[in-house]
Design an enzyme around this catalytic site. Structure first.
Site, PDB file in Angstrom:
ATOM      1  N   LYS A  83       0.855  -1.180   0.000  1.00  0.00           N
ATOM      2  CA  LYS A  83       0.000   0.000   0.000  1.00  0.00           C
ATOM      3  C   LYS A  83       0.887   1.224   0.000  1.00  0.00           C
ATOM      4  O   LYS A  83       2.067   1.154   0.382  1.00  0.00           O
ATOM      5  CB  LYS A  83      -0.890   0.014   1.245  1.00  0.00           C
ATOM      6  CG  LYS A  83      -2.148   0.848   1.103  1.00  0.00           C
ATOM      7  CD  LYS A  83      -3.250   0.097   0.375  1.00  0.00           C
ATOM      8  CE  LYS A  83      -4.548   0.877   0.407  1.00  0.00           C
ATOM      9  NZ  LYS A  83      -5.658   0.130  -0.225  1.00  0.00           N
ATOM     10  N   GLY A 183     -21.386   6.035   4.531  1.00  0.00           N
ATOM     11  CA  GLY A 183     -20.486   6.488   3.478  1.00  0.00           C
ATOM     12  C   GLY A 183     -21.060   6.227   2.099  1.00  0.00           C
ATOM     13  O   GLY A 183     -21.176   5.072   1.693  1.00  0.00           O
ATOM     14  N   GLY A 185     -19.766   7.196  -0.846  1.00  0.00           N
ATOM     15  CA  GLY A 185     -18.753   7.506  -1.839  1.00  0.00           C
ATOM     16  C   GLY A 185     -18.869   6.571  -3.030  1.00  0.00           C
ATOM     17  O   GLY A 185     -19.942   6.042  -3.327  1.00  0.00           O
ATOM     18  N   LYS A 186     -17.730   6.332  -3.679  1.00  0.00           N
ATOM     19  CA  LYS A 186     -17.747   5.523  -4.902  1.00  0.00           C
ATOM     20  C   LYS A 186     -18.329   4.144  -4.659  1.00  0.00           C
ATOM     21  O   LYS A 186     -19.190   3.681  -5.415  1.00  0.00           O
ATOM     22  CB  LYS A 186     -16.317   5.407  -5.459  1.00  0.00           C
ATOM     23  CG  LYS A 186     -15.741   6.716  -5.938  1.00  0.00           C
ATOM     24  CD  LYS A 186     -14.349   6.541  -6.533  1.00  0.00           C
ATOM     25  CE  LYS A 186     -13.297   6.272  -5.476  1.00  0.00           C
ATOM     26  NZ  LYS A 186     -11.926   6.225  -6.046  1.00  0.00           N
ATOM     27  N   VAL A 187     -17.890   3.462  -3.610  1.00  0.00           N
ATOM     28  CA  VAL A 187     -18.361   2.104  -3.333  1.00  0.00           C
ATOM     29  C   VAL A 187     -19.757   2.120  -2.724  1.00  0.00           C
ATOM     30  O   VAL A 187     -20.629   1.337  -3.114  1.00  0.00           O
ATOM     31  CB  VAL A 187     -17.379   1.369  -2.400  1.00  0.00           C
ATOM     32  CG1 VAL A 187     -17.898  -0.017  -2.066  1.00  0.00           C
ATOM     33  CG2 VAL A 187     -16.002   1.273  -3.047  1.00  0.00           C
ATOM     34  N   GLY A 188     -19.980   3.004  -1.765  1.00  0.00           N
ATOM     35  CA  GLY A 188     -21.270   3.063  -1.093  1.00  0.00           C
ATOM     36  C   GLY A 188     -22.426   3.288  -2.041  1.00  0.00           C
ATOM     37  O   GLY A 188     -23.529   2.744  -1.848  1.00  0.00           O
TER      38      GLY A 188
END
Length: 360
Positions: A83, A183, A185-188
């Site tokens: 990472k 959340g 966001g993109k995934v949520g």
């Protein structure tokens, strides 16, 4: 640039290598952590975040890179775990020069580490980084990549959640269940769509007003609450943390009313011992690095020439992996997080040792 290399001394937190990168002119300050290359080159995204200190950035990259090693192992990938973090506010300091300087540091590792998107970085950023290094995944379709990895991340979380629902309620469907998504966001957002399609009742929250407006526009049936504390205390069946890590802590777990936790956020357990607290309260935790592996499956597929259908099929198998872990946890009388760790460590040891076989 500082480097710790694993020899007889395993280095910080058992990592093989930690690289500090700095380019003063562009403002780049980054850290790349390689936890393990036992199964292959380390793969993991780059997080761009305004950490309070270098110590906080280092702690995050060490935790995240270790999690990627376990995630990649359980996803069945021939890839190790790594990472990276870029220290700074992406809205203030991100630039072409900074991203390309970062790409040069990734290239300097000679393929030991492949990068991809994470919080604060996007497909367009990977295209820029790829101008300086071969070792990038999650690029745009126009540049031969797989595109946004949040698509299969959300699909994998949904599959893991289905397996957890089957384990608790006897059916893999979320129909009629109340799911709290922290959340958007993109995934949520993608996850919310899958849940609505499956007939779930969704309750959600986000710190960004634009995300809440997206929910009102696209899914007017989704109930919105003020903050995560309100969501945790709400009458929900499933809790899905989909923002930053540490969502399951000494404050949230005692207040949680859900029977199942399955979400996209990395490193959801704030510290060791939280998994036992969840188990003691009768809350089934689907380990985050198991259920959110769809994204890394997607970007890993890009390395061999991306095929969406093949990658989605692999991500769908997260259902089977989650089911296996939950059964093993019951058989061995341990929390699912412990069972998942054991499976990952077993694969890293059993398959990783094969590299010692001399091929001539």
């Amino acid at each position: 640039m500082g480097v710790f290399v694993s020899t007889d001394d395993p280095g910080p937190a058992g990592h093989e290598q930690v690289v500090f990168c700095q380019d003063r002119q562009s403002g780049l300050k980054a850290i790349i952590g390689i936890y393990s290359t036992a199964l292959g080159p380390a793969l993991g995204g780059t997080r761009f975040y305004p950490y309070a200190s270098e110590e906080a950035a280092l702690a995050d990259v060490l935790d995240l890179s270790r999690g990627m090693a376990y995630k990649n192992a359980l996803a069945g990938l021939d890839l190790g775990g790594g990472k990276a973090v870029i220290w700074g506010d992406p809205d203030q300091v991100k630039s072409e020069a900074l991203l390309r300087a970062y790409g040069r540091f990734v290239q300097s590792l000679g393929g030991r580490y492949y990068t991809a998107c994470d919080v604060g970085t996007y497909v367009a950023d990977m295209d820029v980084i790829a101008r300086e290094t071969r070792y990038v995944t999650g690029r745009s379709v126009e540049h031969g990549g797989a595109g946004d990895s949040s698509v299969l991340t959300a699909w994998g979380v949904f599959q893991g959640m289905r397996a957890a629902a089957e384990h608790v309620w006897g059916s893999p469907s979320l129909r009629g269940r109340r799911v709290g998504v922290a959340g958007l966001g993109k995934v949520g957002r993608h996850l919310t769509g899958h849940l609505v399609d499956d007939g779930a009742e969704v309750v959600a929250t986000d710190v960004d007003p634009r995300a809440l407006e997206w929910a009102r526009t696209n899914h007017p049936g989704v109930a919105l609450v003020a903050d995560t504390a309100a969501l945790v205390a709400a009458d929900i069946d499933v809790y899905a943390p989909c923002a930053l890590g540490g969502a399951l802590n000494d404050d949230t777990v005692p207040a949680l009313r859900a029977r199942v936790v399955a979400g996209a956020a990395n490193n959801q357990l704030a510290h060791s011992g939280i998994e036992k607290l969840l188990a003691d309260r009768g809350i089934l935790y689907a380990p985050d690095y198991v259920v959110n592996a769809g994204g890394v499956i997607q970007v890993a597929d890009e390395i061999e020439g991306f095929n969406f259908d093949r990658a989605k099929l692999r991500a769908t198998r997260i259902f089977d992996t989650t089911r296996q872990i939950l059964r093993l946890a019951d058989e061995e009388g341990v929390p699912p997080a412990v069972a998942a760790d054991r499976l990952a460590e077993r694969r890293m040891a059993d398959v990783g040792r094969l590299r010692a076989i001399h091929l001539g």
